[in-house]
Enzyme design. Structure first.
Site, PDB file in Angstrom:
ATOM      1  N   ASN A  92       9.414   3.563   3.963  1.00  0.00           N
ATOM      2  CA  ASN A  92       9.243   3.558   5.597  1.00  0.00           C
ATOM      3  C   ASN A  92      10.543   2.761   6.190  1.00  0.00           C
ATOM      4  O   ASN A  92      10.761   2.608   5.031  1.00  0.00           O
ATOM      5  CB  ASN A  92       8.044   2.268   5.415  1.00  0.00           C
ATOM      6  CG  ASN A  92       6.573   2.695   4.970  1.00  0.00           C
ATOM      7  OD1 ASN A  92       6.245   3.096   3.601  1.00  0.00           O
ATOM      8  ND2 ASN A  92       5.834   2.676   5.721  1.00  0.00           N
ATOM      9  N   CYS A 151       5.699   9.032  -0.394  1.00  0.00           N
ATOM     10  CA  CYS A 151       3.784   9.466  -0.375  1.00  0.00           C
ATOM     11  C   CYS A 151       4.132  10.379  -1.625  1.00  0.00           C
ATOM     12  O   CYS A 151       4.604  11.434  -1.804  1.00  0.00           O
ATOM     13  CB  CYS A 151       4.023  10.236   1.042  1.00  0.00           C
ATOM     14  SG  CYS A 151       2.047  10.730   0.566  1.00  0.00           S
ATOM     15  N   HIS A 201       9.151   6.501   8.898  1.00  0.00           N
ATOM     16  CA  HIS A 201       9.726   6.598   7.369  1.00  0.00           C
ATOM     17  C   HIS A 201      10.831   7.178   7.553  1.00  0.00           C
ATOM     18  O   HIS A 201      11.355   7.303   8.727  1.00  0.00           O
ATOM     19  CB  HIS A 201       9.409   7.116   6.361  1.00  0.00           C
ATOM     20  CG  HIS A 201       8.052   7.291   5.520  1.00  0.00           C
ATOM     21  ND1 HIS A 201       7.668   6.327   4.345  1.00  0.00           N
ATOM     22  CD2 HIS A 201       6.205   7.438   6.493  1.00  0.00           C
ATOM     23  CE1 HIS A 201       6.701   6.341   3.806  1.00  0.00           C
ATOM     24  NE2 HIS A 201       5.822   6.953   5.410  1.00  0.00           N
ATOM     25  N   HIS A 248       4.984   4.479  13.099  1.00  0.00           N
ATOM     26  CA  HIS A 248       4.574   3.955  11.674  1.00  0.00           C
ATOM     27  C   HIS A 248       5.111   5.216  10.911  1.00  0.00           C
ATOM     28  O   HIS A 248       5.318   6.658  11.052  1.00  0.00           O
ATOM     29  CB  HIS A 248       3.576   4.295  10.584  1.00  0.00           C
ATOM     30  CG  HIS A 248       3.580   5.123   9.125  1.00  0.00           C
ATOM     31  ND1 HIS A 248       2.816   3.642   8.314  1.00  0.00           N
ATOM     32  CD2 HIS A 248       4.157   5.297   8.644  1.00  0.00           C
ATOM     33  CE1 HIS A 248       2.940   3.764   7.312  1.00  0.00           C
ATOM     34  NE2 HIS A 248       3.464   5.332   6.974  1.00  0.00           N
ATOM     35  N   ARG A 308       0.831  -1.395   0.041  1.00  0.00           N
ATOM     36  CA  ARG A 308       0.089  -0.496  -0.030  1.00  0.00           C
ATOM     37  C   ARG A 308       0.604   1.489  -0.183  1.00  0.00           C
ATOM     38  O   ARG A 308       1.105   1.646  -1.359  1.00  0.00           O
ATOM     39  CB  ARG A 308      -1.069  -0.088   1.442  1.00  0.00           C
ATOM     40  CG  ARG A 308      -2.254   1.330   0.791  1.00  0.00           C
ATOM     41  CD  ARG A 308      -1.736   2.789   1.115  1.00  0.00           C
ATOM     42  NE  ARG A 308      -1.349   2.392   3.202  1.00  0.00           N
ATOM     43  CZ  ARG A 308      -0.543   3.897   2.736  1.00  0.00           C
ATOM     44  NH1 ARG A 308      -0.363   4.803   2.795  1.00  0.00           N
ATOM     45  NH2 ARG A 308      -0.605   3.723   4.498  1.00  0.00           N
ATOM     46  N   ASP A 309       1.410   1.714   1.016  1.00  0.00           N
ATOM     47  CA  ASP A 309       2.197   2.803   1.553  1.00  0.00           C
ATOM     48  C   ASP A 309       3.718   2.926  -0.263  1.00  0.00           C
ATOM     49  O   ASP A 309       4.249   3.614  -0.268  1.00  0.00           O
ATOM     50  CB  ASP A 309       3.301   2.861   2.402  1.00  0.00           C
ATOM     51  CG  ASP A 309       3.102   4.244   2.967  1.00  0.00           C
ATOM     52  OD1 ASP A 309       3.157   5.093   2.273  1.00  0.00           O
ATOM     53  OD2 ASP A 309       4.078   4.542   4.081  1.00  0.00           O
TER      54      ASP A 309
END
Ligand code: ZN
Length: 317
Positions: A254, A245, A214, A212, A21-22
Protein backbone atom coordinates in the site's frame (compact mmCIF):
# COMPACT_ATOMS: atom_id res chain seq x y z
CA UNK A 1 -10.94 28.38 30.46
CA UNK A 2 -9.69 25.07 29.31
CA UNK A 3 -6.87 25.54 26.85
CA UNK A 4 -6.03 21.87 26.53
CA UNK A 5 -8.57 21.20 23.76
CA UNK A 6 -7.86 24.05 21.37
CA UNK A 7 -9.06 22.67 18.05
CA UNK A 8 -6.45 22.29 15.35
CA UNK A 9 -7.37 24.90 12.69
CA UNK A 10 -5.87 22.81 9.88
CA UNK A 11 -8.17 20.57 7.81
CA UNK A 12 -8.23 17.08 9.28
CA UNK A 13 -7.44 13.98 7.25
CA UNK A 14 -8.36 10.54 8.56
CA UNK A 15 -5.90 7.78 7.85
CA UNK A 16 -7.04 4.19 8.14
CA UNK A 17 -4.06 1.96 8.80
CA UNK A 18 -4.42 -1.38 7.00
CA UNK A 19 -0.94 -2.81 7.52
CA UNK A 20 -1.82 -5.70 9.82
CA UNK A 21 -4.60 -6.76 7.41
CA UNK A 22 -3.70 -5.82 3.82
CA UNK A 23 0.01 -5.75 4.64
CA UNK A 24 0.50 -8.95 6.62
CA UNK A 25 -1.98 -11.16 4.75
CA UNK A 26 0.62 -12.23 2.19
CA UNK A 27 3.47 -12.77 4.67
CA UNK A 28 4.41 -16.46 4.39
CA UNK A 29 5.80 -16.89 7.93
CA UNK A 30 3.06 -16.86 10.58
CA UNK A 31 3.47 -13.87 12.88
CA UNK A 32 2.53 -14.57 16.46
CA UNK A 33 -0.83 -13.19 17.57
CA UNK A 34 0.64 -11.20 20.45
CA UNK A 35 3.12 -9.54 18.08
CA UNK A 36 0.28 -8.46 15.77
CA UNK A 37 -1.66 -7.10 18.76
CA UNK A 38 1.44 -5.27 19.98
CA UNK A 39 1.82 -3.61 16.54
CA UNK A 40 -1.82 -2.46 16.49
CA UNK A 41 -1.56 -1.11 20.06
CA UNK A 42 1.61 0.79 19.07
CA UNK A 43 -0.13 2.24 16.00
CA UNK A 44 -2.96 3.52 18.18
CA UNK A 45 -0.43 4.95 20.64
CA UNK A 46 1.21 6.76 17.69
CA UNK A 47 -2.10 8.54 17.06
CA UNK A 48 -3.83 6.43 14.41
CA UNK A 49 -7.53 6.41 15.29
CA UNK A 50 -8.73 4.08 12.52
CA UNK A 51 -7.20 0.64 12.08
CA UNK A 52 -8.37 -2.16 9.80
CA UNK A 53 -6.73 -4.69 12.06
CA UNK A 54 -7.51 -8.08 10.55
CA UNK A 55 -9.84 -10.11 8.37
CA UNK A 56 -12.39 -12.85 8.96
CA UNK A 57 -11.72 -14.54 5.63
CA UNK A 58 -11.29 -18.30 5.53
CA UNK A 59 -8.12 -19.40 7.39
CA UNK A 60 -7.42 -21.72 4.44
CA UNK A 61 -7.39 -18.75 2.04
CA UNK A 62 -5.32 -16.48 4.31
CA UNK A 63 -3.58 -18.55 7.02
CA UNK A 64 -1.74 -15.48 8.34
CA UNK A 65 -5.03 -14.01 9.58
CA UNK A 66 -6.49 -17.23 11.00
CA UNK A 67 -6.04 -15.68 14.46
CA UNK A 68 -8.40 -12.73 13.83
CA UNK A 69 -10.61 -13.37 16.85
CA UNK A 70 -7.71 -13.98 19.23
CA UNK A 71 -5.81 -10.96 17.97
CA UNK A 72 -8.75 -8.61 18.47
CA UNK A 73 -9.26 -10.03 21.97
CA UNK A 74 -5.65 -9.16 22.85
CA UNK A 75 -5.88 -5.50 21.81
CA UNK A 76 -5.92 -2.79 24.42
CA UNK A 77 -9.21 -1.34 23.22
CA UNK A 78 -9.50 2.43 23.59
CA UNK A 79 -12.58 4.58 23.12
CA UNK A 80 -10.70 6.86 20.69
CA UNK A 81 -9.54 4.02 18.40
CA UNK A 82 -11.89 2.49 15.83
CA UNK A 83 -10.92 -1.10 15.14
CA UNK A 84 -12.30 -2.52 11.89
CA UNK A 85 -12.15 -5.97 10.34
CA UNK A 86 -12.69 -7.19 6.81
CA UNK A 87 -15.59 -9.63 6.45
CA UNK A 88 -16.21 -11.73 3.30
CA UNK A 89 -19.62 -13.20 4.22
CA UNK A 90 -22.34 -13.52 6.87
CA UNK A 91 -20.35 -15.99 8.93
CA UNK A 92 -17.36 -13.64 8.99
CA UNK A 93 -19.67 -10.77 9.96
CA UNK A 94 -21.08 -12.72 12.94
CA UNK A 95 -17.54 -13.58 14.07
CA UNK A 96 -16.44 -9.96 13.72
CA UNK A 97 -19.42 -8.75 15.77
CA UNK A 98 -18.64 -11.32 18.47
CA UNK A 99 -15.13 -9.85 18.56
CA UNK A 100 -16.68 -6.38 19.16
CA UNK A 101 -15.28 -4.62 16.10
CA UNK A 102 -16.11 -0.92 15.74
CA UNK A 103 -16.65 -1.24 11.99
CA UNK A 104 -17.00 -4.04 9.44
CA UNK A 105 -15.64 -3.80 5.93
CA UNK A 106 -17.25 -5.78 3.11
CA UNK A 107 -15.70 -5.96 -0.33
CA UNK A 108 -16.50 -6.85 -3.91
CA UNK A 109 -14.18 -6.59 -6.88
CA UNK A 110 -15.15 -4.46 -9.87
CA UNK A 111 -13.56 -7.16 -12.06
CA UNK A 112 -15.35 -10.51 -12.52
CA UNK A 113 -12.08 -12.37 -12.94
CA UNK A 114 -10.46 -10.89 -9.84
CA UNK A 115 -13.65 -11.41 -7.82
CA UNK A 116 -13.64 -15.06 -8.84
CA UNK A 117 -9.96 -15.40 -7.86
CA UNK A 118 -10.33 -13.46 -4.61
CA UNK A 119 -13.81 -14.43 -3.39
CA UNK A 120 -14.40 -17.55 -5.49
CA UNK A 121 -17.73 -16.19 -6.70
CA UNK A 122 -19.24 -14.08 -9.47
CA UNK A 123 -19.84 -10.40 -8.62
CA UNK A 124 -23.62 -10.97 -8.44
CA UNK A 125 -23.17 -13.65 -5.75
CA UNK A 126 -20.79 -11.43 -3.78
CA UNK A 127 -23.33 -8.60 -3.88
CA UNK A 128 -25.94 -10.97 -2.43
CA UNK A 129 -23.43 -11.84 0.32
CA UNK A 130 -22.95 -8.16 1.02
CA UNK A 131 -26.71 -7.75 1.48
CA UNK A 132 -26.59 -10.48 4.15
CA UNK A 133 -23.65 -8.75 5.84
CA UNK A 134 -25.55 -5.44 5.80
CA UNK A 135 -28.54 -7.15 7.48
CA UNK A 136 -26.24 -8.40 10.23
CA UNK A 137 -24.50 -5.03 10.64
CA UNK A 138 -27.65 -2.88 10.67
CA UNK A 139 -28.10 -1.13 14.00
CA UNK A 140 -25.12 -2.91 15.50
CA UNK A 141 -21.98 -1.60 13.82
CA UNK A 142 -21.06 0.73 10.94
CA UNK A 143 -20.42 -0.96 7.60
CA UNK A 144 -17.91 0.20 5.03
CA UNK A 145 -18.17 -1.05 1.47
CA UNK A 146 -14.92 -1.50 -0.42
CA UNK A 147 -14.55 -1.91 -4.17
CA UNK A 148 -11.43 -3.90 -5.08
CA UNK A 149 -9.76 -3.36 -8.47
CA UNK A 150 -11.68 -0.07 -8.79
CA UNK A 151 -8.95 1.37 -11.02
CA UNK A 152 -7.95 -1.70 -13.00
CA UNK A 153 -7.52 -5.46 -12.82
CA UNK A 154 -4.34 -7.50 -13.33
CA UNK A 155 -6.34 -10.06 -15.35
CA UNK A 156 -8.74 -7.84 -17.31
CA UNK A 157 -6.87 -4.53 -17.62
CA UNK A 158 -8.95 -1.35 -17.44
CA UNK A 159 -12.15 -1.69 -15.45
CA UNK A 160 -15.09 0.32 -16.81
CA UNK A 161 -16.49 3.01 -14.53
CA UNK A 162 -19.90 1.34 -14.99
CA UNK A 163 -18.57 -1.83 -13.29
CA UNK A 164 -17.58 0.23 -10.23
CA UNK A 165 -20.88 2.13 -10.25
CA UNK A 166 -22.81 -1.16 -10.25
CA UNK A 167 -21.20 -2.07 -6.92
CA UNK A 168 -21.44 1.43 -5.47
CA UNK A 169 -25.12 1.46 -6.40
CA UNK A 170 -25.65 -1.78 -4.44
CA UNK A 171 -23.74 -0.35 -1.46
CA UNK A 172 -25.78 2.87 -1.56
CA UNK A 173 -29.04 0.89 -1.54
CA UNK A 174 -27.77 -1.02 1.49
CA UNK A 175 -26.93 2.32 3.18
CA UNK A 176 -23.23 1.59 3.74
CA UNK A 177 -21.70 4.27 5.94
CA UNK A 178 -18.60 4.81 3.86
CA UNK A 179 -17.15 3.75 0.51
CA UNK A 180 -13.55 2.74 -0.13
CA UNK A 181 -12.21 2.72 -3.66
CA UNK A 182 -9.43 0.15 -3.65
CA UNK A 183 -6.58 0.26 -6.13
CA UNK A 184 -5.68 -3.34 -5.37
CA UNK A 185 -2.72 -3.65 -7.75
CA UNK A 186 -1.58 -0.05 -8.11
CA UNK A 187 -3.14 0.72 -11.51
CA UNK A 188 -4.68 4.10 -10.61
CA UNK A 189 -3.27 7.27 -12.15
CA UNK A 190 -4.15 10.91 -11.44
CA UNK A 191 -6.63 11.17 -14.35
CA UNK A 192 -8.39 7.87 -13.54
CA UNK A 193 -8.73 8.89 -9.88
CA UNK A 194 -10.29 12.21 -10.88
CA UNK A 195 -12.63 10.52 -13.38
CA UNK A 196 -13.90 7.80 -11.03
CA UNK A 197 -14.41 10.10 -8.04
CA UNK A 198 -16.34 12.56 -10.26
CA UNK A 199 -18.54 9.78 -11.68
CA UNK A 200 -19.40 8.48 -8.21
CA UNK A 201 -20.09 11.93 -6.78
CA UNK A 202 -22.30 12.70 -9.72
CA UNK A 203 -24.59 9.78 -8.87
CA UNK A 204 -24.07 9.55 -5.11
CA UNK A 205 -23.23 13.04 -3.83
CA UNK A 206 -23.76 12.18 -0.15
CA UNK A 207 -21.53 9.09 -0.07
CA UNK A 208 -18.32 9.44 1.96
CA UNK A 209 -15.40 8.25 -0.15
CA UNK A 210 -12.06 6.92 1.11
CA UNK A 211 -9.19 6.13 -1.25
CA UNK A 212 -6.97 3.06 -0.90
CA UNK A 213 -3.91 3.14 -3.14
CA UNK A 214 -1.06 0.73 -3.65
CA UNK A 215 2.29 2.12 -4.66
CA UNK A 216 3.00 -0.62 -7.19
CA UNK A 217 4.02 1.80 -9.93
CA UNK A 218 5.31 4.62 -7.73
CA UNK A 219 2.38 7.04 -8.15
CA UNK A 220 0.46 6.27 -4.94
CA UNK A 221 1.10 9.64 -3.30
CA UNK A 222 0.46 11.51 -6.56
CA UNK A 223 -2.96 9.87 -6.55
CA UNK A 224 -3.46 10.94 -2.93
CA UNK A 225 -2.76 14.56 -3.95
CA UNK A 226 -5.47 14.31 -6.61
CA UNK A 227 -7.87 13.00 -3.96
CA UNK A 228 -6.98 15.88 -1.64
CA UNK A 229 -7.62 18.39 -4.43
CA UNK A 230 -11.04 16.79 -4.93
CA UNK A 231 -11.80 17.26 -1.23
CA UNK A 232 -11.33 13.64 -0.16
CA UNK A 233 -10.26 13.53 3.48
CA UNK A 234 -9.94 9.78 4.11
CA UNK A 235 -7.11 7.59 2.91
CA UNK A 236 -5.95 4.06 3.66
CA UNK A 237 -2.30 3.09 3.94
CA UNK A 238 0.03 0.60 5.57
CA UNK A 239 2.99 1.24 7.80
CA UNK A 240 6.31 0.97 6.03
CA UNK A 241 4.41 0.32 2.77
CA UNK A 242 3.94 -3.28 3.87
CA UNK A 243 1.75 -5.42 1.68
CA UNK A 244 0.61 -7.03 -1.51
CA UNK A 245 -2.32 -9.17 -2.52
CA UNK A 246 -2.00 -12.98 -2.59
CA UNK A 247 -4.66 -13.17 -5.33
CA UNK A 248 -3.24 -10.49 -7.63
CA UNK A 249 0.02 -11.12 -9.48
CA UNK A 250 2.62 -8.36 -9.24
CA UNK A 251 0.83 -6.61 -6.36
CA UNK A 252 3.03 -4.71 -3.93
CA UNK A 253 2.49 -2.70 -0.81
CA UNK A 254 0.00 0.00 0.00
CA UNK A 255 0.89 3.65 0.07
CA UNK A 256 3.19 3.95 3.08
CA UNK A 257 1.60 5.48 6.19
CA UNK A 258 4.69 7.42 7.35
CA UNK A 259 5.19 8.84 3.85
CA UNK A 260 1.48 9.76 3.74
CA UNK A 261 1.58 11.42 7.18
CA UNK A 262 4.68 13.35 6.14
CA UNK A 263 3.08 14.51 2.87
CA UNK A 264 -0.17 15.53 4.57
CA UNK A 265 1.41 17.38 7.48
CA UNK A 266 3.87 19.19 5.17
CA UNK A 267 0.91 20.14 2.95
CA UNK A 268 -1.00 21.81 5.79
CA UNK A 269 -3.31 18.99 6.86
CA UNK A 270 -3.62 17.55 10.37
CA UNK A 271 -3.41 13.79 10.83
CA UNK A 272 -3.05 13.51 14.61
CA UNK A 273 -0.20 11.05 14.07
CA UNK A 274 3.19 11.29 15.79
CA UNK A 275 5.55 10.63 12.89
CA UNK A 276 8.55 9.61 15.02
CA UNK A 277 6.44 7.14 16.98
CA UNK A 278 5.06 5.72 13.73
CA UNK A 279 8.58 5.30 12.28
CA UNK A 280 9.50 3.32 15.40
CA UNK A 281 6.56 0.96 14.77
CA UNK A 282 7.57 0.51 11.11
CA UNK A 283 11.11 -0.39 12.23
CA UNK A 284 9.67 -2.93 14.64
CA UNK A 285 7.71 -4.50 11.75
CA UNK A 286 10.92 -4.73 9.69
CA UNK A 287 12.41 -6.76 12.57
CA UNK A 288 9.33 -8.97 12.73
CA UNK A 289 9.25 -9.81 9.01
CA UNK A 290 13.02 -9.89 8.67
CA UNK A 291 13.45 -7.64 5.65
CA UNK A 292 13.49 -3.91 4.84
CA UNK A 293 10.20 -2.18 4.07
CA UNK A 294 9.81 0.19 1.10
CA UNK A 295 8.84 3.28 3.19
CA UNK A 296 11.02 6.32 2.46
CA UNK A 297 10.50 8.60 5.45
CA UNK A 298 11.35 5.78 7.86
CA UNK A 299 14.80 5.71 6.25
CA UNK A 300 15.49 9.45 5.84
CA UNK A 301 13.51 10.76 8.82
CA UNK A 302 11.40 13.94 8.80
CA UNK A 303 12.59 16.81 6.57
CA UNK A 304 14.22 18.77 9.37
CA UNK A 305 16.08 15.84 10.87
CA UNK A 306 19.59 17.09 11.54
CA UNK A 307 22.57 14.89 10.87
CA UNK A 308 25.91 15.24 12.62
CA UNK A 309 29.00 15.80 10.50
CA UNK A 310 30.18 12.37 11.67
CA UNK A 311 27.10 10.83 10.02
CA UNK A 312 27.97 12.67 6.80
CA UNK A 313 31.58 11.41 6.86
CA UNK A 314 30.39 7.86 7.38
CA UNK A 315 27.98 8.23 4.44
CA UNK A 316 30.84 9.18 2.09
CA UNK A 317 32.44 5.77 2.43
ZN1 ZN B 1 -5.09 -3.13 -0.76
Amino acid sequence: MDYTHTPDPRPQVTITEVGTRDGLQSEPEFIRTEVKAEIVDALVAAGLTHIEATSFVSPRAVPQLADAQAMLAQLRRRADAHIAALVPNARGAERALAARVDEMVCFVSASETHNQANLNAPVAVSLANVAEIADIARGRTPLRGAVACAFGCPFEGDVPVSAVLRIVDAYARLSVDRLTLGDTTGMATPPTVARLVAAIRDRFPALRIALHFHNTRGVGLANVMVGLDLGIREFESSLGGLGGCPFAPGATGNVCTEDLVYLLEESGFATGVDLDALIAVARRVEQVIGRPLPGQVMKAGPRLRKYSLDDARRAVG
